[in-house]
Design a protein around this motif. Structure first.
Motif, mmCIF file in Angstrom:
data_model
loop_
_atom_site.group_PDB
_atom_site.id
_atom_site.type_symbol
_atom_site.label_atom_id
_atom_site.label_comp_id
_atom_site.label_asym_id
_atom_site.label_seq_id
_atom_site.Cartn_x
_atom_site.Cartn_y
_atom_site.Cartn_z
ATOM 1 N N TRP A 182 -12.085 -12.634 16.730
ATOM 2 C CA TRP A 182 -11.209 -12.774 17.890
ATOM 3 C C TRP A 182 -11.770 -11.890 19.012
ATOM 4 C CZ3 TRP A 182 -7.706 -16.358 18.684
ATOM 5 C CH2 TRP A 182 -7.030 -16.941 17.613
ATOM 6 N N ARG A 185 -3.625 -19.597 17.564
ATOM 7 C CA ARG A 185 -4.160 -20.089 16.293
ATOM 8 C C ARG A 185 -5.586 -20.580 16.448
ATOM 9 N NH1 ARG A 185 1.223 -21.075 16.431
ATOM 10 N NH2 ARG A 185 2.403 -20.514 14.552
ATOM 11 N N CYS A 186 -6.322 -20.484 15.365
ATOM 12 C CA CYS A 186 -7.729 -20.861 15.368
ATOM 13 C C CYS A 186 -8.088 -21.536 14.057
ATOM 14 C CB CYS A 186 -8.590 -19.618 15.574
ATOM 15 S SG CYS A 186 -10.350 -19.845 15.267
ATOM 16 N N GLN A 230 -8.942 -24.101 18.964
ATOM 17 C CA GLN A 230 -7.946 -23.095 19.285
ATOM 18 C C GLN A 230 -6.719 -23.743 19.912
ATOM 19 O OE1 GLN A 230 -11.135 -20.061 21.121
ATOM 20 N NE2 GLN A 230 -9.073 -19.198 20.999
ATOM 21 N N CYS A 261 -11.650 -17.422 19.885
ATOM 22 C CA CYS A 261 -11.930 -17.348 18.465
ATOM 23 C C CYS A 261 -13.360 -17.851 18.266
ATOM 24 C CB CYS A 261 -10.939 -18.224 17.697
ATOM 25 S SG CYS A 261 -11.224 -18.311 15.929
ATOM 26 N N SER A 271 -7.972 -19.595 24.456
ATOM 27 C CA SER A 271 -6.546 -19.718 24.776
ATOM 28 C C SER A 271 -6.294 -18.860 26.014
ATOM 29 C CB SER A 271 -5.673 -19.210 23.624
ATOM 30 O OG SER A 271 -5.746 -20.058 22.511
ATOM 31 N N GLY A 281 -14.811 -21.085 20.229
ATOM 32 C CA GLY A 281 -13.877 -22.111 20.650
ATOM 33 C C GLY A 281 -13.756 -22.140 22.164
#
Lengths: 113, 115
Positions: free
Chosen positions: B34, B22-23, B6, B92, B110, B107
């Motif tokens: 998400w 973004r992933c 991520q 993600c 973020s 992940g």
């Protein structure tokens, strides 16, 4: 509506003091029940998947069990490195269920040396 | 070790600005999720995709959030305009195939702060 409730919210143990974390769930058709571990600042890390009542899985000091209404995560002789938040999630298979994971609020475990 | 990647890991932005997260899912995984995590709400599902098609985005505020998968190696989550209440950790996750009961891998998240 699918729902997951975890208890207790927080648990403090002395090193070596065994205990259990509870995950109660309601779901229309259980496809799977998942346990994750989350350390501060990290993403959830997969531990176990249980699919049917009576199933048990073990990994080091952890053992997960499943009934039709709840799951337990048993921690035997915990060590300080087991300190983390433990998350339970269910995935339903009933009509209209698109397979998403529904998470509980988690149990934050602290193991003191 | 295969992992979900991520970006950005951390983002501080001003209210009203656009934010794009973004992933990159694990290679070969066809299902991407998400999630948003806050102290109050825990982990909430915002949206997810199977074979790049959106399956469920009912958890996402439609007026300001949008999620897409331009290709199999990239998923994006966009907030426009951002608000302070959007401050959270956005995760993600991906799975080889959702309906086969495969493990879902997350992940590192973020971390978004909107001031």
């Amino acid at each position: 509506e699918d729902q997951v409730t975890q208890s207790p919210e927080a648990l403090r143990l002395q090193e070596g003091e065994s205990s259990s974390l509870n995950c109660s769930y309601t779901v229309s058709g259980l496809r799977g029940l998942f346990w994750y571990r989350q350390d501060p600042g990290k993403g959830p890390e997969f531990l176990f998947t249980l699919y049917s009542a009576g199933e048990e899985k073990e990994k080091e000091r952890l053992k997960a069990t499943l009934t039709k209404k709840e799951s337990f995560l048993h921690i035997t002789a915990p060590k300080p490195e087991d300190s983390a938040t433990y998350l339970c999630a269910v995935q339903g298979s009933g009509s209209g269920n698109t397979g998403k994971l529904i998470f509980g609020q988690g149990t934050t475990l602290q193991v003191k040396p | 070790d295969a992992r979900v990647t991520q970006t950005p890991r951390h983002k501080v932005t001003e209210m009203g600005q656009e934010v794009t997260m973004r992933c990159q899912p694990i290679l070969g995984h066809n299902t991407v999720f998400w999630y948003r995590q806050t102290m109050m709400q825990g982990l909430e599902l915002l949206a997810y995709f199977r074979n790049r098609a959106p399956l469920d985005d009912s958890g996402m505020p439609k007026d300001r959030f949008s999620a897409e998968m331009p290709d199999a190696t990239l998923a994006t989550l966009k907030i426009q305009p951002s608000e302070p209440r959007d401050s959270a950790v956005y995760f993600c996750a991906s799975a080889r195939d959702l309906y086969s009961g495969n493990t879902i891998y997350f992940g590192e998240g973020s971390w978004l702060t909107v001031v």
